[in-house]
Design an enzyme around this catalytic site. Structure first.
Site, PDB file in Angstrom:
ATOM      1  N   SER A  85       0.843  -1.199   0.000  1.00 15.79           N
ATOM      2  CA  SER A  85       0.000   0.000   0.000  1.00 15.79           C
ATOM      3  C   SER A  85       0.874   1.244   0.000  1.00 15.79           C
ATOM      4  O   SER A  85       2.094   1.175   0.145  1.00 15.79           O
ATOM      5  CB  SER A  85      -0.922   0.012   1.228  1.00 15.79           C
ATOM      6  OG  SER A  85      -0.181   0.347   2.395  1.00 15.79           O
ATOM      7  N   SER A  87       0.782   3.722   2.268  1.00 16.15           N
ATOM      8  CA  SER A  87       0.722   4.404   3.557  1.00 16.15           C
ATOM      9  C   SER A  87       2.069   4.960   4.014  1.00 16.15           C
ATOM     10  O   SER A  87       2.118   5.798   4.905  1.00 16.15           O
ATOM     11  CB  SER A  87       0.167   3.465   4.636  1.00 16.15           C
ATOM     12  OG  SER A  87       1.085   2.429   4.925  1.00 16.15           O
ATOM     13  N   LYS A 142       5.429   0.909   9.633  1.00 17.12           N
ATOM     14  CA  LYS A 142       5.203   2.321   9.930  1.00 17.12           C
ATOM     15  C   LYS A 142       6.492   2.904  10.491  1.00 17.12           C
ATOM     16  O   LYS A 142       7.495   2.213  10.665  1.00 17.12           O
ATOM     17  CB  LYS A 142       4.075   2.500  10.968  1.00 17.12           C
ATOM     18  CG  LYS A 142       2.739   1.880  10.593  1.00 17.12           C
ATOM     19  CD  LYS A 142       2.067   2.542   9.408  1.00 17.12           C
ATOM     20  CE  LYS A 142       0.766   1.835   9.036  1.00 17.12           C
ATOM     21  NZ  LYS A 142       0.174   2.387   7.797  1.00 17.12           N
ATOM     22  N   SER A 233      -3.077   6.778   6.016  1.00 17.23           N
ATOM     23  CA  SER A 233      -2.432   5.724   6.784  1.00 17.23           C
ATOM     24  C   SER A 233      -3.288   5.353   7.985  1.00 17.23           C
ATOM     25  O   SER A 233      -3.720   6.219   8.746  1.00 17.23           O
ATOM     26  CB  SER A 233      -1.044   6.186   7.250  1.00 17.23           C
ATOM     27  OG  SER A 233      -0.476   5.232   8.119  1.00 17.23           O
TER      28      SER A 233
END
Length: 275
Positions: A85, A87, A142, A233
């Site tokens: 993705s 994010s 992250k 996100s």
């Protein structure tokens, strides 16, 4: 027990190792005895039978070292992941294949995820892979923003962070132009965010008008993480903190990028260090 690749590898190592052990303890002495008892008039078929190694045993003996090496490398050294993705744009793009350092935050037993050797702790600004707290079978990636004991504020109107009462400076770097599956982010503002001891690029969507301020205090043995694509996100602002035991490792290298749906291989991203 999560039936992930680590679990499968452990089971394959155990199964192939047991078959090999059975061969060493039982079948090898049997083959030796058969060969010893062969007469000088034994037929070729009898000689072949005396030397015959069962297919499953031969396969296990060949694959056991392979399974073991892959398990050790993947569990204790590095593990590959693919970014699915956007994010973490602009740092990581859809289709990036990355390597994760598995011993940055300690040595853990595969499957059990039990830390047996403590080597280090995440630093602010680290890009980390972890098990999603709401479903540990899913790996997430992250950036670490908040450390245990920190007090954080996030101001949605201007996309600003405050850590322990101090504003985190963000420097505008202009309009972002996305490529491939990330082209939908074209027009976002790219900023350079100056975390204490680290700086990195983020994306913010100035057309997304959301007001409000959220505050958190990070508990012991937990971390607050955000995606670099701040308005696209699902991170600690939504589902909370990452427990220390959910950490998998630190992302450090892009070894391939292949955007399957659009651009193909992005050669310039291969060999990029993740910061």
């Amino acid at each position: 027990m999560n039936w992930d690749l680590a679990t499968i590898l452990v089971l394959l190592v155990i199964a192939s190792g047991l078959i090999w052990l059975y061969d060493v303890v039982y079948l090898v002495p049997r083959r030796v005895k058969l060969k010893t008892n062969l007469s000088i008039h034994a037929t070729e078929a009898e000689r072949q039978e005396a030397n015959r190694i069962p297919f499953i045993v031969d396969l296990a003996r060949s694959l056991f070292p392979v399974f073991l090496i892959v398990l050790v490398l993947r569990s204790f050294l590095v593990e590959p992941f693919r970014i699915p993705s956007g994010s973490m744009m602009p740092t990581l793009l859809v289709g990036d294949f990355i390597l994760v350092n598995k011993f940055s935050y300690g040595i853990r037993l595969p499957v059990l995820n039990l830390k047996v050797i403590n080597i280090g702790e995440p630093k602010r600004g680290d890009v980390v892979v972890f098990r999603y707290p709401e479903d540990p079978a899913i790996p997430f990636i992250k950036r670490v923003i908040g450390l245990p004991g920190d007090q954080l504020e996030y101001h949605y109107a201007n996309k600003m962070l405050y850590i322990n009462g101090e504003p985190i400076v963000q420097q505008s770097e202009g309009r972002y132009v996305g490529v491939g599956q990330g082209s939908s982010m074209t027009g976002s503002e790219q900023r350079l965010e100056h975390l204490p001891g680290a700086e990195h690029a983020i994306l913010v969507n100035l057309d997304q008008q959301i007001s409000g301020i959220r505050r958190w205090e990070i508990p012991n043995n937990h971390y607050f993480v955000l995606g670099d694509n701040r308005d696209n996100s699902k991170d600690s602002r939504v589902w909370g903190f990452v427990p220390e035991e959910n950490l998998i490792g630190k992302a450090f290298f892009i070894w391939m990028n292949w955007d399957f749906q659009n651009t193909g291989i992005s050669w310039h991203r291969i060999g990029t260090t993740i910061r």
